[in-house]
Write a protein that holds these residues in place. Structure first.
Motif, PDB file in Angstrom:
ATOM      1  N   ARG A   1       0.875  -1.169   0.000  1.00 35.76           N
ATOM      2  CA  ARG A   1       0.000   0.000   0.000  1.00 35.76           C
ATOM      3  C   ARG A   1       0.914   1.221   0.000  1.00 35.76           C
ATOM      4  O   ARG A   1       1.991   1.197   0.603  1.00 35.76           O
ATOM      5  N   LEU A   2       0.486   2.295  -0.682  1.00 36.92           N
ATOM      6  CA  LEU A   2       1.306   3.498  -0.783  1.00 36.92           C
ATOM      7  C   LEU A   2       0.643   4.681  -0.071  1.00 36.92           C
ATOM      8  O   LEU A   2      -0.137   4.484   0.860  1.00 36.92           O
ATOM      9  N   TYR A   3       0.939   5.869  -0.510  1.00 38.96           N
ATOM     10  CA  TYR A   3       0.383   7.097   0.038  1.00 38.96           C
ATOM     11  C   TYR A   3      -1.069   7.274  -0.440  1.00 38.96           C
ATOM     12  O   TYR A   3      -1.498   6.641  -1.404  1.00 38.96           O
ATOM     13  N   PRO A   4      -1.844   8.156   0.195  1.00 40.20           N
ATOM     14  CA  PRO A   4      -3.221   8.384  -0.256  1.00 40.20           C
ATOM     15  C   PRO A   4      -3.292   9.344  -1.442  1.00 40.20           C
ATOM     16  O   PRO A   4      -2.469  10.248  -1.574  1.00 40.20           O
TER      17      PRO A   4
ATOM     18  N   SER B   1      -7.179  12.774  -9.514  1.00 36.10           N
ATOM     19  CA  SER B   1      -6.871  12.038  -8.300  1.00 36.10           C
ATOM     20  C   SER B   1      -5.365  11.875  -8.223  1.00 36.10           C
ATOM     21  O   SER B   1      -4.753  11.240  -9.085  1.00 36.10           O
ATOM     22  N   GLY B   2      -4.742  12.479  -7.201  1.00 33.40           N
ATOM     23  CA  GLY B   2      -3.290  12.417  -7.101  1.00 33.40           C
ATOM     24  C   GLY B   2      -2.796  12.707  -5.698  1.00 33.40           C
ATOM     25  O   GLY B   2      -3.541  13.187  -4.833  1.00 33.40           O
ATOM     26  N   GLY B   3      -1.524  12.416  -5.477  1.00 35.98           N
ATOM     27  CA  GLY B   3      -0.904  12.731  -4.206  1.00 35.98           C
ATOM     28  C   GLY B   3      -0.655  14.223  -4.094  1.00 35.98           C
ATOM     29  O   GLY B   3      -0.822  14.967  -5.062  1.00 35.98           O
ATOM     30  N   LEU B   4      -0.278  14.644  -2.900  1.00 37.85           N
ATOM     31  CA  LEU B   4      -0.028  16.071  -2.652  1.00 37.85           C
ATOM     32  C   LEU B   4       1.446  16.353  -2.438  1.00 37.85           C
ATOM     33  O   LEU B   4       2.090  15.660  -1.638  1.00 37.85           O
TER      34      LEU B   4
ATOM     35  N   VAL C   1      -8.359   8.161  -1.361  1.00 37.12           N
ATOM     36  CA  VAL C   1      -8.291   6.718  -1.594  1.00 37.12           C
ATOM     37  C   VAL C   1      -6.816   6.328  -1.642  1.00 37.12           C
ATOM     38  O   VAL C   1      -5.996   7.064  -2.181  1.00 37.12           O
ATOM     39  N   PRO C   2      -6.438   5.189  -1.040  1.00 38.23           N
ATOM     40  CA  PRO C   2      -5.021   4.781  -1.061  1.00 38.23           C
ATOM     41  C   PRO C   2      -4.568   4.386  -2.461  1.00 38.23           C
ATOM     42  O   PRO C   2      -5.381   4.063  -3.327  1.00 38.23           O
ATOM     43  N   ASN C   3      -3.266   4.418  -2.654  1.00 35.77           N
ATOM     44  CA  ASN C   3      -2.639   3.862  -3.850  1.00 35.77           C
ATOM     45  C   ASN C   3      -2.003   2.528  -3.486  1.00 35.77           C
ATOM     46  O   ASN C   3      -1.664   2.280  -2.322  1.00 35.77           O
ATOM     47  N   VAL C   4      -1.820   1.685  -4.472  1.00 33.60           N
ATOM     48  CA  VAL C   4      -1.111   0.425  -4.271  1.00 33.60           C
ATOM     49  C   VAL C   4      -0.108   0.232  -5.401  1.00 33.60           C
ATOM     50  O   VAL C   4      -0.275   0.777  -6.500  1.00 33.60           O
ATOM     51  N   LEU C   5       0.934  -0.534  -5.120  1.00 36.68           N
ATOM     52  CA  LEU C   5       1.934  -0.888  -6.123  1.00 36.68           C
ATOM     53  C   LEU C   5       1.688  -2.343  -6.486  1.00 36.68           C
ATOM     54  O   LEU C   5       1.728  -3.223  -5.612  1.00 36.68           O
ATOM     55  N   LEU C   6       1.411  -2.595  -7.756  1.00 29.43           N
ATOM     56  CA  LEU C   6       0.970  -3.915  -8.201  1.00 29.43           C
ATOM     57  C   LEU C   6       1.997  -4.638  -9.063  1.00 29.43           C
ATOM     58  O   LEU C   6       2.810  -4.007  -9.746  1.00 29.43           O
ATOM     59  N   VAL C   7       1.914  -5.980  -9.041  1.00 32.58           N
ATOM     60  CA  VAL C   7       2.681  -6.847  -9.930  1.00 32.58           C
ATOM     61  C   VAL C   7       1.766  -7.992 -10.347  1.00 32.58           C
ATOM     62  O   VAL C   7       0.702  -8.190  -9.767  1.00 32.58           O
ATOM     63  N   ARG C   8       2.170  -8.749 -11.351  1.00 32.94           N
ATOM     64  CA  ARG C   8       1.421  -9.964 -11.669  1.00 32.94           C
ATOM     65  C   ARG C   8       1.653 -10.983 -10.567  1.00 32.94           C
ATOM     66  O   ARG C   8       2.694 -10.992  -9.918  1.00 32.94           O
ATOM     67  N   ASN C   9       0.684 -11.857 -10.381  1.00 32.50           N
ATOM     68  CA  ASN C   9       0.816 -12.799  -9.260  1.00 32.50           C
ATOM     69  C   ASN C   9       1.817 -13.916  -9.513  1.00 32.50           C
ATOM     70  O   ASN C   9       2.133 -14.684  -8.603  1.00 32.50           O
ATOM     71  N   ASP C  10       2.373 -13.992 -10.732  1.00 37.81           N
ATOM     72  CA  ASP C  10       3.389 -15.012 -10.998  1.00 37.81           C
ATOM     73  C   ASP C  10       4.796 -14.420 -11.038  1.00 37.81           C
ATOM     74  O   ASP C  10       5.747 -15.092 -11.421  1.00 37.81           O
ATOM     75  N   LEU C  11       4.948 -13.150 -10.613  1.00 30.09           N
ATOM     76  CA  LEU C  11       6.276 -12.539 -10.602  1.00 30.09           C
ATOM     77  C   LEU C  11       7.193 -13.298  -9.653  1.00 30.09           C
ATOM     78  O   LEU C  11       6.786 -13.699  -8.554  1.00 30.09           O
TER      79      LEU C  11
ATOM     80  N   SER D   1       7.017  14.936  -2.208  1.00 24.32           N
ATOM     81  CA  SER D   1       6.727  14.769  -0.784  1.00 24.32           C
ATOM     82  C   SER D   1       5.558  13.838  -0.505  1.00 24.32           C
ATOM     83  O   SER D   1       5.344  13.418   0.631  1.00 24.32           O
ATOM     84  N   ALA D   2       4.778  13.465  -1.533  1.00 28.09           N
ATOM     85  CA  ALA D   2       3.699  12.501  -1.329  1.00 28.09           C
ATOM     86  C   ALA D   2       4.237  11.182  -0.793  1.00 28.09           C
ATOM     87  O   ALA D   2       3.537  10.451  -0.083  1.00 28.09           O
ATOM     88  N   ALA D   3       5.507  10.881  -1.101  1.00 25.70           N
ATOM     89  CA  ALA D   3       6.122   9.627  -0.645  1.00 25.70           C
ATOM     90  C   ALA D   3       6.228   9.556   0.876  1.00 25.70           C
ATOM     91  O   ALA D   3       6.409   8.468   1.443  1.00 25.70           O
ATOM     92  N   LYS D   4       6.100  10.691   1.553  1.00 25.27           N
ATOM     93  CA  LYS D   4       6.120  10.674   3.023  1.00 25.27           C
ATOM     94  C   LYS D   4       4.934   9.884   3.566  1.00 25.27           C
ATOM     95  O   LYS D   4       4.966   9.410   4.699  1.00 25.27           O
ATOM     96  N   GLY D   5       3.900   9.746   2.751  1.00 25.79           N
ATOM     97  CA  GLY D   5       2.719   9.001   3.167  1.00 25.79           C
ATOM     98  C   GLY D   5       2.852   7.497   3.020  1.00 25.79           C
ATOM     99  O   GLY D   5       1.931   6.746   3.382  1.00 25.79           O
ATOM    100  N   ILE D   6       3.983   7.017   2.500  1.00 24.81           N
ATOM    101  CA  ILE D   6       4.227   5.572   2.409  1.00 24.81           C
ATOM    102  C   ILE D   6       4.636   5.091   3.788  1.00 24.81           C
ATOM    103  O   ILE D   6       5.628   5.556   4.352  1.00 24.81           O
ATOM    104  N   ASN D   7       3.870   4.178   4.350  1.00 23.16           N
ATOM    105  CA  ASN D   7       4.032   3.763   5.746  1.00 23.16           C
ATOM    106  C   ASN D   7       4.221   2.254   5.826  1.00 23.16           C
ATOM    107  O   ASN D   7       3.386   1.491   5.352  1.00 23.16           O
ATOM    108  N   ARG D   8       5.309   1.820   6.446  1.00 19.54           N
ATOM    109  CA  ARG D   8       5.606   0.384   6.511  1.00 19.54           C
ATOM    110  C   ARG D   8       4.547  -0.389   7.293  1.00 19.54           C
ATOM    111  O   ARG D   8       4.222  -1.527   6.947  1.00 19.54           O
ATOM    112  N   ASP D   9       4.001   0.216   8.335  1.00 18.88           N
ATOM    113  CA  ASP D   9       2.970  -0.469   9.117  1.00 18.88           C
ATOM    114  C   ASP D   9       1.717  -0.726   8.281  1.00 18.88           C
ATOM    115  O   ASP D   9       1.053  -1.744   8.428  1.00 18.88           O
ATOM    116  N   ALA D  10       1.391   0.230   7.410  1.00 15.42           N
ATOM    117  CA  ALA D  10       0.190   0.100   6.585  1.00 15.42           C
ATOM    118  C   ALA D  10       0.449  -0.660   5.285  1.00 15.42           C
ATOM    119  O   ALA D  10      -0.496  -1.050   4.597  1.00 15.42           O
TER     120      ALA D  10
END
Length: 331
Positions: free
Chosen positions: A130-133, A210-213, A269-279, A303-312
């Motif tokens: 999961r990434l930043y909102p 729809s974008g980060g800030l 809404v959150p962003n996600v970083l996706l890959v194919r499931n067979d990667l 600075s939107a990358a500040k919203g990337i949180n390891r816990d989330a």
């Protein structure tokens, strides 16, 4: 809390069905299902699908590609490409054109559930993190006589690039406001650069993005047009939006982001970083590890990358976390 979230994500991965799909001839190896070492054993090329050139996906995607190449000593050669964003990104990810894709969580959920743009066909994708909102930014020209969403009726409105997450959200917001996106507005399906140009020259009355800030293109618009444009508050539609997808939440665009006179309430809404499931799981592990090991460098790109949180990071449901990503987030 993080350990519980990761344990849950790993359990979901273990229960998932990893369906293979075809890809490009030079695509990374598919996952063999063995132990994850988080080491890439051969030179690999990775293409990253981002978004519009003046959006956050593009800025972060290029920075991420650079950090992947540096972190692996060039063993993984990553490049980022401008795209139409979420829907198109997922389609091209599945087709093997790219190996990593940025996407909005609502569009990603539609993909794995076989809904909306992916009606009847579940897409074989999983998440690295999961990434930043993302903030739904609805902007109007002050001289266009638009005081609310209802006033968009009959207006020239940019709903974003075709097959983008912005277009998906724009249509849902319009429907929640009682408007038919196909009949009640003059929809302009334009990328962010053309949209901003249209707002400046008056050929467009209103826009969605729809974008980060901060979103670079929006910064340009408010720097150039100043008091000729303003935001609409759409937060009261959050409840209606959640009936379409539960990932929508209320949020605030701080006034300082674009030099506004006051904060603006909106829908996020959150962003996600996706890959194919067979990667390959080792590659997925390396990609995820780099995301957090090089987070400082990504923040310098936007600075939107500040919203990337390891816990989330593991909280990507209903999209399953890739087992390589789960390994990276556990250690």
């Amino acid at each position: 809390m993080r350990r519980v979230a990761i344990a849950f994500a790993v359990a979901v991965v273990a229960a998932g069905v990893l369906a293979g799909c075809g890809g490009r001839r030079d695509a990374p190896q598919t996952d063999a299902g063995g132990a994850v070492t988080c080491e890439v054993k051969q030179e690999t090329r990775v293409g990253i699908a981002t978004g519009n050139a003046t959006g956050v996906y593009f800025a972060l995607g290029n920075a991420y590609a650079e950090q992947i190449s540096q972190a692996t000593g060039g063993k993984v050669k990553a490049t980022a490409a401008e795209t139409g964003a979420s829907v198109q990104n997922i389609q091209q990810l599945v087709a093997g054109t790219y190996q990593v894709a940025f996407a909005l969580a609502d569009t990603a959920a539609d993909a794995v559930l076989g809904a909306a743009s992916f009606e009847g066909k579940r897409q074989p994708v999983q998440a690295l993190s999961r990434l930043y909102p993302n903030y739904t930014q609805v902007i109007v020209r002050t001289g266009a006589g638009i005081g609310s969403l209802a006033d968009l009726r009959g207006k020239r409105v940019s709903t974003g690039s075709p097959k983008s997450g912005t277009e998906v959200i724009a249509q849902r917001v319009l429907q929640a406001a009682g408007l038919n996106p196909d009949r009640d507005i003059s929809a302009q399906r334009l990328d962010l650069t053309k949209t901003v140009d249209g707002m400046k020259d008056g050929s467009i009355d209103a826009m969605f993005f729809s974008g980060g800030l901060p979103t670079p293109g929006i910064t340009d618009l408010f720097t150039s047009a100043k008091d000729k444009v303003r935001f609409l508050d759409i937060a009261d539609l959050a409840g209606s939006m959640r009936t379409a997808n539960p990932v929508y939440e209320e949020g605030v665009i701080p006034a300082a982001t674009y030099g506004l006179p006051a904060d603006v309430k909106t829908i996020v809404v959150p962003n996600v970083l996706l890959v194919r499931n067979d990667l390959d799981a080792d590659l997925a592990c390396v990609l995820t590890k780099t995301l957090f090991d090089r987070k400082t460098q990504l923040e310098q790109a936007n600075s939107a990358a500040k919203g990337i949180n390891r816990d989330a990071a593991p909280l990507t449901a209903p999209v399953t976390l890739h087992r390589g990503a789960a390994e990276a987030l556990t250690n």
